[in-house]
Scaffold this motif. Structure first.
Motif, mmCIF file in Angstrom:
data_model
loop_
_atom_site.group_PDB
_atom_site.id
_atom_site.type_symbol
_atom_site.label_atom_id
_atom_site.label_comp_id
_atom_site.label_asym_id
_atom_site.label_seq_id
_atom_site.Cartn_x
_atom_site.Cartn_y
_atom_site.Cartn_z
ATOM 1 N N SER A 1 1.960 10.021 7.380
ATOM 2 C CA SER A 1 1.428 9.123 6.354
ATOM 3 C C SER A 1 2.183 7.802 6.319
ATOM 4 O O SER A 1 1.604 6.744 6.046
ATOM 5 C CB SER A 1 1.497 9.793 4.965
ATOM 6 N N HIS B 1 -4.935 3.409 4.687
ATOM 7 C CA HIS B 1 -5.419 2.586 3.571
ATOM 8 C C HIS B 1 -6.713 1.881 3.960
ATOM 9 O O HIS B 1 -7.675 1.818 3.185
ATOM 10 C CB HIS B 1 -4.352 1.555 3.180
ATOM 11 N N ASP B 2 -6.760 1.347 5.174
ATOM 12 C CA ASP B 2 -7.933 0.598 5.624
ATOM 13 C C ASP B 2 -9.175 1.469 5.745
ATOM 14 O O ASP B 2 -10.303 0.985 5.574
ATOM 15 C CB ASP B 2 -7.649 -0.083 6.969
ATOM 16 N N CYS B 3 -8.987 2.765 6.048
ATOM 17 C CA CYS B 3 -10.154 3.655 6.152
ATOM 18 C C CYS B 3 -10.369 4.438 4.854
ATOM 19 O O CYS B 3 -11.081 5.436 4.839
ATOM 20 C CB CYS B 3 -10.023 4.587 7.348
ATOM 21 N N LYS B 4 -9.700 3.945 3.778
ATOM 22 C CA LYS B 4 -9.857 4.548 2.433
ATOM 23 C C LYS B 4 -9.506 6.037 2.430
ATOM 24 O O LYS B 4 -10.098 6.827 1.711
ATOM 25 C CB LYS B 4 -11.273 4.315 1.885
ATOM 26 N N TYR B 5 -8.521 6.413 3.246
ATOM 27 C CA TYR B 5 -7.993 7.783 3.296
ATOM 28 C C TYR B 5 -9.070 8.803 3.636
ATOM 29 O O TYR B 5 -9.048 9.942 3.174
ATOM 30 C CB TYR B 5 -7.280 8.131 1.979
ATOM 31 N N GLN B 6 -10.018 8.350 4.463
ATOM 32 C CA GLN B 6 -11.054 9.239 4.984
ATOM 33 C C GLN B 6 -10.899 9.262 6.504
ATOM 34 O O GLN B 6 -11.289 8.324 7.197
ATOM 35 C CB GLN B 6 -12.456 8.728 4.608
ATOM 36 N N SER C 1 -12.766 4.548 13.135
ATOM 37 C CA SER C 1 -13.010 3.134 12.810
ATOM 38 C C SER C 1 -12.023 2.188 13.498
ATOM 39 O O SER C 1 -12.236 0.975 13.526
ATOM 40 C CB SER C 1 -12.934 2.924 11.293
ATOM 41 N N GLY D 1 -8.791 12.011 1.008
ATOM 42 C CA GLY D 1 -7.917 11.348 0.039
ATOM 43 C C GLY D 1 -6.472 11.752 0.217
ATOM 44 O O GLY D 1 -6.128 12.596 1.050
ATOM 45 N N LYS D 2 -5.620 11.129 -0.591
ATOM 46 C CA LYS D 2 -4.186 11.383 -0.502
ATOM 47 C C LYS D 2 -3.688 12.003 -1.793
ATOM 48 O O LYS D 2 -4.254 11.804 -2.871
ATOM 49 C CB LYS D 2 -3.421 10.080 -0.227
ATOM 50 N N VAL E 1 0.862 -1.185 0.000
ATOM 51 C CA VAL E 1 0.000 0.000 0.000
ATOM 52 C C VAL E 1 0.898 1.234 0.000
ATOM 53 O O VAL E 1 2.058 1.157 0.389
ATOM 54 C CB VAL E 1 -0.952 0.034 1.229
ATOM 55 N N ARG F 1 -0.946 1.851 6.744
ATOM 56 C CA ARG F 1 -1.957 0.781 6.697
ATOM 57 C C ARG F 1 -3.299 1.245 7.262
ATOM 58 O O ARG F 1 -4.358 0.927 6.710
ATOM 59 C CB ARG F 1 -1.462 -0.444 7.457
#
Length: 417
Positions: free
Chosen positions: A254, A262-267, A219, A351-352, A187, A259
């Motif tokens: 970052s 990535h798991d929270c979809k960058y939110q 989360s 987002g990133k 990732v 990880r």
């Protein structure tokens, strides 16, 4: 069918460095295969075209603290080959390095081509046979101890030692899998944060050094939050951009939280303390002192804390305090609001973004499957790894190149043993 002793796949920093040192051993033939038309592409663009070769940290126990993943495995490796060895090696090749105030080390020419030329010249001098624009289609075991390297053009090469230094290339991962290796899921790491705040975007170019940044990820489980608490908070220079925020503090955050993000979809939510480690109550007292000492001054023109006036006005607006008011007219409630915004401004990450043209990946070959005394696979005899293909990544500042130099050197020693 051409036969050679060593084939290195990947013409980046790790591939070149390992090939050079392996080829310098007597009677060792080395072929270096690079898929692109030009080798060392990432070296050329690194550090804004200056090439951040390594970092001025010569104590292994301190050095490993800059690696979100792989630090434990590198501890012993750095005791064998560390930044000081890199400095000496390049010096021996006629390239002098300089140290900047933040510890990053660059060639004194400030030109990555200096590093590229040194590596290419050293490879030629050592007798490395470099082949560019060569795509490897697949690898197969040949007999009990040899590898068949089958190229896309139909050609087959045979070697008894194979080194993968393919970085985060999917083709390199595919080869490793075909030879029995499992991967930690790759990732992105080292990236900037997108924030949808037009007023913040207007401050693009404004920097704060140092600032403190903290990730708030609802989360995450309670146990996970406890285990990564220190990783989700970083300090350093922060840069406001036209899309959000960047700078060393954000890049470090970052990397450590790659990880989780990535798991929270960058939110997620980002909290910024623009005054580094000052607490809200400490800042409140500074503001109350300003109210007492400068009552007639407009709040927009007199900033009692260490931020630029442009940023100060933006933060006052964020705290919902009118810029035309004088300090004498600022209520205690407004003082508290300003203190809160200065020490814990919250933003929604949407987002990133990219970190210049560079990229670093978290994930890769599982470290428990590699012998760090030699960088040889524990699963497939004669197979070696170096560089970013391994599940190792560092924060910004030359640490990822140092991983490349160190693992490449150790792999070369393992290959010629």
């Amino acid at each position: 069918m051409a036969i050679t002793e060593v084939i290195v796949i990947g013409g980046g920093a790790a591939g070149f460095f390992s090939a050079i040192h392996a080829a310098q051993a007597a009677h060792t033939q080395v072929i270096l295969l690079e898929a692109g038309r030009q080798p060392l592409a990432k070296v050329r663009i690194s550090g804004g075209g200056r090439c951040n070769v390594t970092h001025h940290c010569f104590e292994p126990s301190q050095l490993v603290q800059n690696y979100p993943r792989g630090g434990k495995a590198l501890r012993g490796a750095f005791s064998r080959f560390q930044p000081l060895d890199v400095v000496r090696w390049f010096n021996g090749e006629g390239v002098k390095l300089k140290t900047e105030s933040d510890g990053r080390m660059f060639p004194i020419t400030d030109d990555s081509e200096t590093i590229v030329e040194a590596l290419i010249f050293a490879a030629k001098k050592a007798g490395v046979f470099l082949r560019n624009n060569v795509l490897v289609q697949k690898i197969e075991r040949f007999g009990s101890s040899k590898f068949e390297v089958i190229l896309k053009n139909g050609e087959t090469l045979v070697c008894d030692r194979l080194l993968l230094a393919t970085g985060s290339s999917p083709s390199g991962y595919a080869i490793a899998r075909s030879l029995g290796h499992e991967l930690e899921s790759p990732v992105p790491s080292l990236f900037t944060f997108n924030i949808k705040d037009p007023k913040l975007h207007e401050l693009a170019g404004v920097s704060v050094n140092p600032a403190q940044v903290k990730l708030l990820i609802p989360s995450l489980s309670t146990d996970k939050k406890k285990s990564v608490r220190n990783q989700l908070e970083q300090s350093g220079a922060l840069l406001i951009t036209h899309w959000g925020v960047s700078g060393p503090a954000v890049l470090k955050l970052s990397a450590w939280a790659a990880r989780e993000l990535h798991d929270c979809k960058y939110q997620a939510k980002l909290a910024i303390n623009w005054l580094h480690k000052l607490k809200a109550e400490e800042v409140k007292q500074i503001l109350l002192n300003a109210k007492t000492e400068q009552p007639k001054k407009f709040i927009s023109n007199y900033c009692p804390v260490d931020v630029s006036l442009r940023l100060w006005e933006y933060l006052l607006d964020k705290a919902e305090v009118a810029l035309e008011k004088r300090w004498a007219d600022i209520s205690h409630k407004s003082i508290q609001q300003i203190a809160n915004v200065l020490t814990a401004s919250e933003y929604a990450i949407a987002g990133k973004g990219a970190f210049k043209e560079e990229f670093v990946t978290c994930g890769g070959i599982r470290l428990q499957d590699v012998n760090f005394q030699t960088m040889e696979s524990k699963i497939c005899q004669g197979l070696f790894f170096a560089g970013e293909i391994l599940d190792i990544d560092g924060v910004t500042g030359g640490f990822n190149f140092q991983n490349a130099w160190t693992t490449a050197w150790i792999a070369s020693q393992g290959i010629i043993a």
